[in-house]
Design a protein around this motif. Structure first.
Motif, mmCIF file in Angstrom:
data_model
loop_
_atom_site.group_PDB
_atom_site.id
_atom_site.type_symbol
_atom_site.label_atom_id
_atom_site.label_comp_id
_atom_site.label_asym_id
_atom_site.label_seq_id
_atom_site.Cartn_x
_atom_site.Cartn_y
_atom_site.Cartn_z
ATOM 1 N N GLY A 1 18.533 -6.397 21.865
ATOM 2 C CA GLY A 1 17.705 -5.431 22.557
ATOM 3 C C GLY A 1 17.578 -5.209 24.056
ATOM 4 O O GLY A 1 17.752 -3.960 24.381
ATOM 5 N N HIS A 2 17.947 -6.366 24.486
ATOM 6 C CA HIS A 2 18.057 -6.229 25.873
ATOM 7 C C HIS A 2 19.590 -5.791 26.275
ATOM 8 O O HIS A 2 19.529 -5.329 27.389
ATOM 9 N N ILE B 1 12.165 1.696 25.297
ATOM 10 C CA ILE B 1 13.166 1.709 24.227
ATOM 11 C C ILE B 1 13.312 0.182 23.779
ATOM 12 O O ILE B 1 13.713 0.148 22.619
ATOM 13 N N LEU B 2 13.241 -0.772 24.595
ATOM 14 C CA LEU B 2 13.398 -2.068 24.112
ATOM 15 C C LEU B 2 12.197 -2.501 23.278
ATOM 16 O O LEU B 2 12.527 -3.079 22.092
ATOM 17 N N ALA B 3 10.725 -2.228 23.388
ATOM 18 C CA ALA B 3 10.005 -2.484 22.591
ATOM 19 C C ALA B 3 10.014 -1.661 21.449
ATOM 20 O O ALA B 3 9.905 -2.407 20.094
ATOM 21 N N ILE C 1 7.522 -10.130 19.028
ATOM 22 C CA ILE C 1 6.510 -10.727 19.851
ATOM 23 C C ILE C 1 6.566 -11.435 21.217
ATOM 24 O O ILE C 1 5.836 -11.524 21.952
ATOM 25 N N LEU C 2 7.818 -11.653 21.454
ATOM 26 C CA LEU C 2 8.334 -12.210 22.612
ATOM 27 C C LEU C 2 8.175 -11.409 23.651
ATOM 28 O O LEU C 2 7.986 -12.195 24.936
ATOM 29 N N LEU C 3 8.145 -10.226 23.562
ATOM 30 C CA LEU C 3 8.062 -9.406 24.526
ATOM 31 C C LEU C 3 6.772 -9.341 25.250
ATOM 32 O O LEU C 3 6.458 -9.217 26.620
#
Length: 140
Positions: A123-124, A17-19, A35-37
Motif C-alpha cells: 500500500g505504501h 488511495i492508500l486508505a 487499522i494501522l493507518l
C-alpha cells in the motif's frame, strides 16, 4: 505558498488511495493492516482519544500531508525532488520500519503477521508512486 498547497493536495490524494487500497484488502482478506493507518495507541494524548474515529482519520491525513511536504523539501535540498525512485525508496523503507509499531497495540495485526506486512508495505509503495508521480507532473 502555491507549492505547499499543491503538496497538501498530493498528500490528501495519496492518503485516500492508500486508505482505499488497504480497505479493499481488508474487505477481501479480512486482514487488519488497514487499522494501522488510523491507530494512535502509541501516541501520548492522542491515545486517550482513540474512541473517536475522527482522531485516527485526522492523524492519517496530517501524517500524509506532513510527510509529502517534508520529503519534498528534503529531496529538493538534494536536488532530486522530481525523482520518482527517491519517493518509492523512502516511503517503502519507512513504511516497512513503521510496521513495527504494530507491536505497541492490541488492536493492530501482530508483528509476525507477514501478510499484513506485505499489504502494508505494498500500500505504501502505491502511495509513494502516487506521490512521486503527482509531484513530478503537477508540483513545480
Amino acid at each position: 505558498m502555491i507549492r505547499v498547497l499543491k503538496l497538501t493536495v498530493v498528500g490528501i490524494i495519496a492518503g485516500i488511495i492508500l486508505a482505499g487500497f488497504l480497505k479493499i484488502i481488508q474487505l477481501l482478506t479480512h486482514n487488519d493492516a488497514y487499522i494501522l493507518l488510523f491507530n494512535t495507541d502509541y501516541i501520548p494524548l492522542l491515545n486517550q482519544l482513540h474512541q473517536w474515529s475522527v482522531v485516527g482519520i485526522v492523524f492519517h491525513f496530517v501524517t500524509c500531508i506532513a510527510s509529502v511536504i517534508g520529503l519534498f523539501y528534503i529531496l529538493k535540498a538534494l536536488e532530486i525532488e522530481y525523482n520518482l525512485l527517491a519517493y518509492i525508496l523512502v516511503y517503502s523503507a519507512g513504511s516497512a520500519m513503521l510496521f513495527s509499531l504494530t507491536a505497541l497495540s492490541e488492536k493492530t495485526p501482530s508483528l509476525t503477521d507477514f501478510p499484513a506486512f506485505i499489504y502494508w508495505t505494498s500500500g505504501h509503495m502505491i502511495y509513494s508512486f502516487t506521490v512521486g508521480l503527482l509531484v513530478k507532473r503537477w508540483v513545480k
